[in-house]
Design an enzyme around this catalytic site. Structure first.
Site, PDB file in Angstrom:
ATOM      1  N   ASP A 127     -22.367   6.667  18.070  1.00 37.27           N
ATOM      2  CA  ASP A 127     -22.297   5.959  16.792  1.00 37.27           C
ATOM      3  C   ASP A 127     -21.990   4.479  17.031  1.00 37.27           C
ATOM      4  OD1 ASP A 127     -22.215   5.545  14.061  1.00 37.27           O
ATOM      5  OD2 ASP A 127     -20.131   6.176  13.862  1.00 37.27           O
ATOM      6  N   CYS A 160     -11.333   2.486  13.126  1.00 41.71           N
ATOM      7  CA  CYS A 160      -9.999   2.453  13.713  1.00 41.71           C
ATOM      8  C   CYS A 160      -9.638   1.014  14.062  1.00 41.71           C
ATOM      9  CB  CYS A 160      -9.966   3.302  14.974  1.00 41.71           C
ATOM     10  SG  CYS A 160     -10.311   5.019  14.611  1.00 41.71           S
ATOM     11  N   TYR A 202     -14.458  14.421   5.803  1.00 44.12           N
ATOM     12  CA  TYR A 202     -14.950  13.838   7.053  1.00 44.12           C
ATOM     13  C   TYR A 202     -15.372  14.931   8.027  1.00 44.12           C
ATOM     14  CZ  TYR A 202     -14.336  10.923  11.375  1.00 44.12           C
ATOM     15  OH  TYR A 202     -14.485  10.254  12.566  1.00 44.12           O
ATOM     16  N   HIS A 240     -18.107  12.582  14.310  1.00 38.80           N
ATOM     17  CA  HIS A 240     -17.496  12.097  15.554  1.00 38.80           C
ATOM     18  C   HIS A 240     -16.833  13.189  16.375  1.00 38.80           C
ATOM     19  CE1 HIS A 240     -17.403   8.092  13.258  1.00 38.80           C
ATOM     20  NE2 HIS A 240     -18.356   8.028  14.161  1.00 38.80           N
TER      21      HIS A 240
END
Ligand code: ADP
Ligand code: SF4
Length: 688
Positions: A266, A31, A170, A173
């Protein structure tokens, strides 16, 4: 590249399905606060990574439909064909530098709030939204699931049209539906999408198969999967279901991009995860299960570790988000044998904080990050000097070091004067606090560069006053004298009612603690009206040293700013575990020899805490005496930079130093005119 390069293994090409990466450097999705709101800025930032040698450059999570609307955050967006041109800017930029462009398609389920689209929020089961908003997600029925699959397929086709070479599915997360379906605590379905692992994995399998079917002839299909939740037996573990997922889907994706979840695990900060390569223990099994290439991350900045990870068969690709932010040219530097020039990530997560705050990315180490398009800054290039010859930089903290280094790169004769015996300013001091050792990389990188240069002279033990500066006869002066923590308790919550500090109160500041001064034996009260990391770190240090510590803050949480750097929960947990007595919603009223007095931030009801000393962490006072003394002395140019100009984060200090060096010898008109380029909303009425 020379055969003798010990890292040549990192520069081998690797096939990923129908495409080939020119080397093993893989910028994984990250991001950046630019996204669909600032597409030119994101495209230029990604292209810079490609120029720096990353063979694969990913974008960030890309909303595939209005039911996955992450507003107000600026992620990427591919709701329909009108979003293609903005994304094409990135693929063209990345291709022009010889790299592959990857897109991370995402349906965010209950991680999205759909505040802009006002669409219903979708989830495997009925549940509250992840972010606090009084709205619930509804369990998807079969037609919702069919719709989702259709949207994902359509987005994959649009991604190809936009020029992407690699298309992601995906499941990581905790942020996407594919991941939510996999987790038993979020999925209590009794149909074929719930229950057994095979059922919970069904949606992911369908998305992978359908993405392959849609674009797999020309695009590689990547699967981003969090193999471990780092919750032990309370969550998915790499040794159990994490491994089972890889076994069940082993050959289906063209590439495995594996990591741990949550995002805070992460992208762990160095304060809580000091080891580079910290994910290896979790992901190393993956390559033994699949023949497809594997990418892994873990704040990898050491070429030795990278090469050994490839040689040991842990990964095929060196994945990086933060190391590529701190140094977009990391691969090129390794390839050219310039390993000691790598600008290593310090693991502070200020990059994350910008995204969390909804503004463009910035980086403590790399002041050009996010400025590639809007200011035209290049991390490795800067304009040659103009007519001036000499510059004096006073103060060798992050601002002074960055300014001196960039001025030297421009070709000026640079003199750097520092009052203390050691260089580094606040970075040197803060790096001695528990968990902040990596902060020193900010100074090390710049000092290494400065010491190589013949046009730089560095003086330590040189506290200059105005007369001494004038004696040097250098007409261009940059004052980077920093700021000192104040000792009077004045801060954002005490401006109206200033605290009463009794003459016999024992007061310490963060500067005292960092200088090695220890509080007298007995209880210590730390009052934090700063809310970043410093007060929490000092509390930790003093508690470990055996003091009874009370942490008093007007905020409802300890170190509240650090929620943006994904650390707040860890800091508060650590302090609780160390026995620190945490008192929130309390505003400082006074300190005397035996107590700290405070009032409730809601009711003003008074409380007091026994103490032998108080550490006050509120505001800093700018060190401007030298600057003021020089203002009327006829210097050709005089600039105040860094914390002396505006106390803030280390990232702001390096940025300030960089900006000053870039703008030196530019006219005010030029600087004003080119403040920065903006992506202004097009007011032409578009088609619906
Ligand atoms: P910044 O974050 O803006 O770089 P720092 O506080 O980290 O600020 O660094 C400021 C540095 O300036 C410190 O190392 C301090 O010792 C030094 N300094 C302050 N005043 C003088 C002075 N008059 N002459 C030389 N160095 C100074
Ligand atoms: Fe690393 Fe900090 Fe830069 Fe992020 S902001 S890339 S964590 S140095």
């Amino acid at each position: 590249m020379s055969e003798a390069n010990p890292y040549s293994v990192l520069f081998e090409p690797v096939q990923i399905g129908p495409v080939t990466a020119r080397n093993r450097f893989f910028q994984v999705p990250h991001c950046n606060g630019m996204g669909h709101l600032r597409p030119r800025a994101e495209a230029a930032m990604r292209a810079m990574k490609a120029e720096g040698g990353w063979a694969v450059v990913c974008n960030q999570e890309t909303e595939i439909h209005p039911t996955s609307d992450l507003s107000p955050y600026a992620e990427n967006r591919l709701w329909d064909a009108r979003d293609i041109p903005a994304l094409r800017l990135m693929t063209e930029g990345v291709h022009a530098k010889g790299s592959l462009a990857a897109i991370e398609l995402a349906h965010n389920g209950s991680h999205a709030q759909n505040l802009l689209s006002r669409a219903p929020v979708l989830a495997p089961s009925d549940m509250s939204l992840e972010l606090v908003y009084p709205k619930q997600a509804r369990a998807m029925d079969k037609s919702d699931i069919r719709d989702l699959r259709r949207w994902h397929r359509a987005a994959a086709l649009r991604a190809r049209e936009a020029g992407f070479d690699i298309v992601y599915v995906y499941a990581g997360h905790d942020m996407t539906l594919a991941h939510h379906f996999l987790k038993p605590h979020m999925n209590d379905r009794s149909d074929e999408y719930g229950g057994s692992l095979e059922n919970r994995l069904r949606l992911t399998r369908e998305l992978l198969e359908e993405t392959h079917d849609a674009v797999g002839d020309t695009c590689a299909v990547a699967f981003r999967f969090a193999v471990d939740e780092m919750l032990g037996a309370d969550g998915m573990q790499a040794a159990e279901e994490g491994r089972a997922v890889v076994e069940m889907l082993a050959e289906l994706p063209d590439l495995w991009d594996v990591n741990v979840t949550s995002w805070a695990n992460d992208s762990a900060t160095t304060r809580f995860q000091p080891l580079d390569g910290y994910q290896n223990d979790y992901i190393s099994f993956v390559k033994s299960v699949t023949s497809k290439p594997v990418v892994g991350v873990g704040r990898l900045t050491s070429p030795d570790m990278m090469a050994s990870m490839v040689r040991k068969g842990i990964v095929d690709f060196i994945g990086a988000a933060r190391p590529s932010i701190a140094d977009p040219f990391l691969p090129t530097k390794i390839e050219q044998g310039r390993v000691d020039e790598i600008r290593e990530c310090i693991g502070c997560n200020i990059c994350v904080a910008a995204d969390s705050a909804g503004v463009p990315i910035r980086c403590t180490q790399n002041p050009t990050m996010g400025e590639e398009w809007r200011r035209g800054w290049h991390p490795e290039q800067i304009a040659a000097k103009g007519e001036e010859e000499d510059a004096l930089v006073i103060g060798a903290g992050p601002a002074g070091l960055e300014c001196a280094m960039q001025l030297a790169r421009r070709g000026y004769q640079v003199t750097l004067a520092e009052a203390r015996a050691e260089l580094g300013g606040r970075v040197l001091c803060e790096s001695r606090l528990p968990g902040l050792g990596a902060w020193i990389r900010v100074a090390d990188y710049r000092l290494h560069d400065l010491r190589q240069r013949a046009n730089v002279q560095i003086y330590t033990d040189s506290r200059l006053d105005a007369a001494q500066v004038l004696e040097l006869g250098i007409p261009n002066v940059f004052v980077a004298t920093g700021a000192q923590w104040r000792a009077d308790g004045v801060g954002r919550n005490t401006l109206r009612a200033r605290p009463t500090i009794a003459p016999d109160a024992v007061i310490l500041t963060p500067d005292d603690i960092m200088a090695g001064i220890r509080p007298p034996d007995g209880p210590v009260v730390i009052y934090d009206d700063d809310h970043a990391y410093i007060a929490g770190v000092i509390a930790e240090q003093l508690a470990v040293a055996g003091h009874a510590v009370t942490f008093v803050t007007p905020e409802p949480l300890v170190s509240s700013f650090t929620g943006l750097t994904l650390e707040q929960h860890r800091i508060q947990t650590r302090l609780i575990e160390l026995g620190v007595d945490i008192r929130c919603n309390q505003i400082l009223a006074g300190v005397d020899a035996a107590t700290v007095q405070s009032v409730c931030s809601f009711t003003s009801r008074p409380t007091q805490f026994p103490c032998g000393s108080a550490v006050l962490v509120t505001e800093r006072t700018r060190e401007t005496a030298l600057y003021t003394g020089l203002q009327t002395k006829g210097l050709k140019t005089l600039q105040l930079i860094g914390d002396a100009a505006a106390p803030a984060l280390i990232a702001d200090a390096t940025y300030s130093g960089h900006m000053a060096a870039r703008n030196f010898e530019r006219s005010d008109t030029e600087v004003d005119r080119d403040w920065f380029r903006r992506e202004i909303i097009d007011l032409e009425e578009g088609e619906i």
